[in-house]
Design a protein around this motif. Structure first.
Motif, mmCIF file in Angstrom:
data_model
loop_
_atom_site.group_PDB
_atom_site.id
_atom_site.type_symbol
_atom_site.label_atom_id
_atom_site.label_comp_id
_atom_site.label_asym_id
_atom_site.label_seq_id
_atom_site.Cartn_x
_atom_site.Cartn_y
_atom_site.Cartn_z
ATOM 1 N N ASP A 99 -22.896 9.618 18.655
ATOM 2 C CA ASP A 99 -22.817 9.920 17.227
ATOM 3 C C ASP A 99 -23.020 11.417 16.989
ATOM 4 O O ASP A 99 -24.099 11.956 17.252
ATOM 5 C CB ASP A 99 -23.869 9.123 16.458
ATOM 6 C CG ASP A 99 -23.700 9.235 14.954
ATOM 7 O OD1 ASP A 99 -22.710 9.840 14.501
ATOM 8 O OD2 ASP A 99 -24.557 8.704 14.233
ATOM 9 N N ALA A 100 -21.993 12.067 16.485
ATOM 10 C CA ALA A 100 -22.047 13.505 16.224
ATOM 11 C C ALA A 100 -23.043 13.862 15.131
ATOM 12 O O ALA A 100 -23.494 15.001 15.050
ATOM 13 C CB ALA A 100 -20.658 14.016 15.843
ATOM 14 N N ILE A 155 -17.209 12.073 21.080
ATOM 15 C CA ILE A 155 -18.235 12.543 20.159
ATOM 16 C C ILE A 155 -17.622 12.436 18.768
ATOM 17 O O ILE A 155 -16.640 13.107 18.463
ATOM 18 C CB ILE A 155 -18.627 14.015 20.430
ATOM 19 C CG1 ILE A 155 -18.873 14.243 21.897
ATOM 20 C CG2 ILE A 155 -19.755 14.444 19.512
ATOM 21 C CD1 ILE A 155 -20.235 14.153 22.416
ATOM 22 N N GLU A 156 -18.165 11.552 17.954
ATOM 23 C CA GLU A 156 -17.604 11.342 16.622
ATOM 24 C C GLU A 156 -18.693 10.794 15.710
ATOM 25 O O GLU A 156 -19.764 10.419 16.173
ATOM 26 C CB GLU A 156 -16.417 10.383 16.673
ATOM 27 C CG GLU A 156 -16.746 9.035 17.242
ATOM 28 C CD GLU A 156 -15.507 8.176 17.471
ATOM 29 O OE1 GLU A 156 -15.585 6.974 17.173
ATOM 30 O OE2 GLU A 156 -14.480 8.694 17.941
ATOM 31 N N THR A 166 -29.443 10.064 26.785
ATOM 32 C CA THR A 166 -28.576 9.098 26.113
ATOM 33 C C THR A 166 -27.264 8.931 26.868
ATOM 34 O O THR A 166 -26.795 7.805 27.073
ATOM 35 C CB THR A 166 -28.313 9.546 24.662
ATOM 36 O OG1 THR A 166 -29.567 9.605 23.975
ATOM 37 C CG2 THR A 166 -27.367 8.606 23.943
ATOM 38 N N ILE A 167 -26.677 10.029 27.304
ATOM 39 C CA ILE A 167 -25.413 9.943 28.050
ATOM 40 C C ILE A 167 -25.636 9.232 29.379
ATOM 41 O O ILE A 167 -24.843 8.367 29.773
ATOM 42 C CB ILE A 167 -24.785 11.338 28.225
ATOM 43 C CG1 ILE A 167 -24.280 11.839 26.862
ATOM 44 C CG2 ILE A 167 -23.652 11.299 29.245
ATOM 45 C CD1 ILE A 167 -23.816 13.269 26.844
ATOM 46 N N GLY A 177 -28.833 6.492 12.981
ATOM 47 C CA GLY A 177 -28.454 5.085 13.055
ATOM 48 C C GLY A 177 -28.154 4.778 14.509
ATOM 49 O O GLY A 177 -29.016 4.873 15.360
ATOM 50 N N THR A 178 -26.909 4.450 14.799
ATOM 51 C CA THR A 178 -26.499 4.233 16.177
ATOM 52 C C THR A 178 -26.375 5.582 16.858
ATOM 53 O O THR A 178 -25.588 6.422 16.434
ATOM 54 C CB THR A 178 -25.142 3.494 16.215
ATOM 55 O OG1 THR A 178 -25.306 2.227 15.593
ATOM 56 C CG2 THR A 178 -24.654 3.315 17.642
ATOM 57 N N LEU A 179 -27.153 5.795 17.898
ATOM 58 C CA LEU A 179 -27.134 7.068 18.612
ATOM 59 C C LEU A 179 -25.922 7.153 19.532
ATOM 60 O O LEU A 179 -25.248 8.177 19.601
ATOM 61 C CB LEU A 179 -28.426 7.225 19.409
ATOM 62 C CG LEU A 179 -28.670 8.539 20.100
ATOM 63 C CD1 LEU A 179 -28.726 9.682 19.095
ATOM 64 C CD2 LEU A 179 -29.971 8.470 20.896
ATOM 65 N N ALA A 180 -25.633 6.064 20.235
ATOM 66 C CA ALA A 180 -24.506 6.028 21.165
ATOM 67 C C ALA A 180 -24.252 4.591 21.594
ATOM 68 O O ALA A 180 -25.109 3.731 21.430
ATOM 69 C CB ALA A 180 -24.810 6.891 22.386
#
Length: 126
Positions: free
Chosen positions: A36-37, A5-6, A58-59, A13-16
């Motif tokens: 994306d934190a 998580i960062e 998402t995960i 923008g980019t979610l993951a």
């Protein structure tokens, strides 16, 4: 497998994304999912919240990408003479694993489906 998580690129923008490295023998290793934190906060992912459902979806989505990258490496990356899987297959499979939540992944799939439908309609009209 590592979950990171960062701050990737800021809010919305980019979610993951999922990524994998390959050894010199071509075996996948060092698999990780990065979320994306900037898109989630502790307050926004409380039990039952829409953001919590989005994060879970998402995960699961990215985890399916990781499973596919590990088990179907040649098709996922177009390696060893294999044809690379089409985007609709890769994203559709991951979205199915993610429960179909509208996390933004569906937008591109809907565009692809619309193009396929438009092409089919045009061929039937002629």
């Amino acid at each position: 497998m590592e979950l990171r998580i960062e701050y990737v690129d800021g809010a919305y923008g980019t979610l993951a994304y999922a990524q994998v490295s390959f050894s010199s023998q071509g075996r996948p290793f060092n698999m990780q999912i990065t979320v994306d934190a900037a898109d989630f906060s502790d307050a926004s992912i409380q039990d039952g919240s829409a953001d919590q459902a989005t994060l879970k979806s998402t995960i699961a989505h990215e985890l399916m990408h990781s499973v596919m990258q590990y088990t179907l490496s040649d098709g996922m990356f177009g390696r060893n003479g294999a044809e690379k899987y089409p985007e609709w297959f890769v994203e559709g499979t991951a979205q199915l694993a993610g429960g179909g939540f509208p996390t933004g992944w569906n937008t591109r799939l809907q565009q692809i489906a619309g193009q396929l439908t438009d092409a089919n309609d045009a061929s039937q009209d002629g």
